[in-house]
Enzyme design. Structure first.
Site, short mmCIF file in Angstrom:
data_model
loop_
_atom_site.label_atom_id
_atom_site.label_comp_id
_atom_site.label_asym_id
_atom_site.label_seq_id
_atom_site.Cartn_x
_atom_site.Cartn_y
_atom_site.Cartn_z
CD GLN A 50 -2.77 -1.22 2.45
OE1 GLN A 50 -2.91 -0.24 3.17
NE2 GLN A 50 -3.37 -2.36 2.69
CB CYS A 51 4.29 1.69 -0.69
SG CYS A 51 5.66 2.85 -0.80
N GLY A 52 3.15 4.30 -2.14
CA GLY A 52 3.16 5.07 -3.38
C GLY A 52 4.11 4.50 -4.42
#
Length: 181
Positions: free
Chosen positions: A34-36
């Site tokens: 769930q990271c950019g």
């Protein structure tokens, strides 16, 4: 000393010595769902597919230390990577990559290849800098891992050759991989 002195648990819970990868060029990456920078899974898989027959292996280590961007179980991570990005490179169980509870492999990697700074022109950099500055300024202290998708390139003898921060796109890493192959 080399990365071959360390071991980690696979998603299935089996302890594996990194010595099993002796003679291979490795890219060790701390990852998060769930990271950019999660989109980098796609390019990681492309690199793996392109070079695996030439002795290249990517080792993925999920980490939840940065803004809780890997909150699920190991099974959740495995399912996400497989279904969303078709990941076939080896993935290990979740680990910490910085501070007192860091997996010894990542403590070693960060000590051998210190932090060189982020690419400030990267499209996600502005958001990342603001988040670190406002919520986690302690991340910028020392040479530890600063964020998800930090990549360490390892030669065929187990030596750490280079460190690429999350703001380094994999297209920029590829020539370094080719040089070692």
């Amino acid at each position: 000393m080399s990365v071959y002195h360390y071991s980690a648990k696979t998603m299935a819970g089996k302890s594996v010595s990194l010595e099993d990868y002796k003679g291979k060029v490795l890219l060790i990456v701390n990852v998060a769902s769930q990271c950019g920078f999660t989109y980098q899974y796609e390019d990681l898989q492309k690199l793996y597919d392109r070079y695996k027959d030439r002795g290249f292996v990517i080792l993925g280590f999920p980490c939840n230390q940065f803004a809780d961007q890997e909150p699920g179980t190991n099974d959740d991570v495995h399912t996400f990577c497989t279904l969303r990005y078709g990941v076939t490179f080896p993935m290990f169980q979740k680990v910490n990559v910085r501070d007192a509870d860091a997996h010894p492999l990542f403590t070693y990697l960060a000590s051998v290849k210190p932090f060189q700074g982020f690419n400030e022109t990267h499209s996600v950099a502005k958001i990342l800098f603001q988040l670190i500055r406002e919520k986690h300024p302690e991340y910028m202290v020392g040479d530890s891992i600063k964020w998800n998708f930090t990549k360490f390139l390892i030669d065929r003898e187990g030596n750490v050759v280079n460190r690429f921060e999350s703001t380094t796109d994999l297209l920029d890493v590829e020539p370094h991989i080719e040089a070692l192959l």
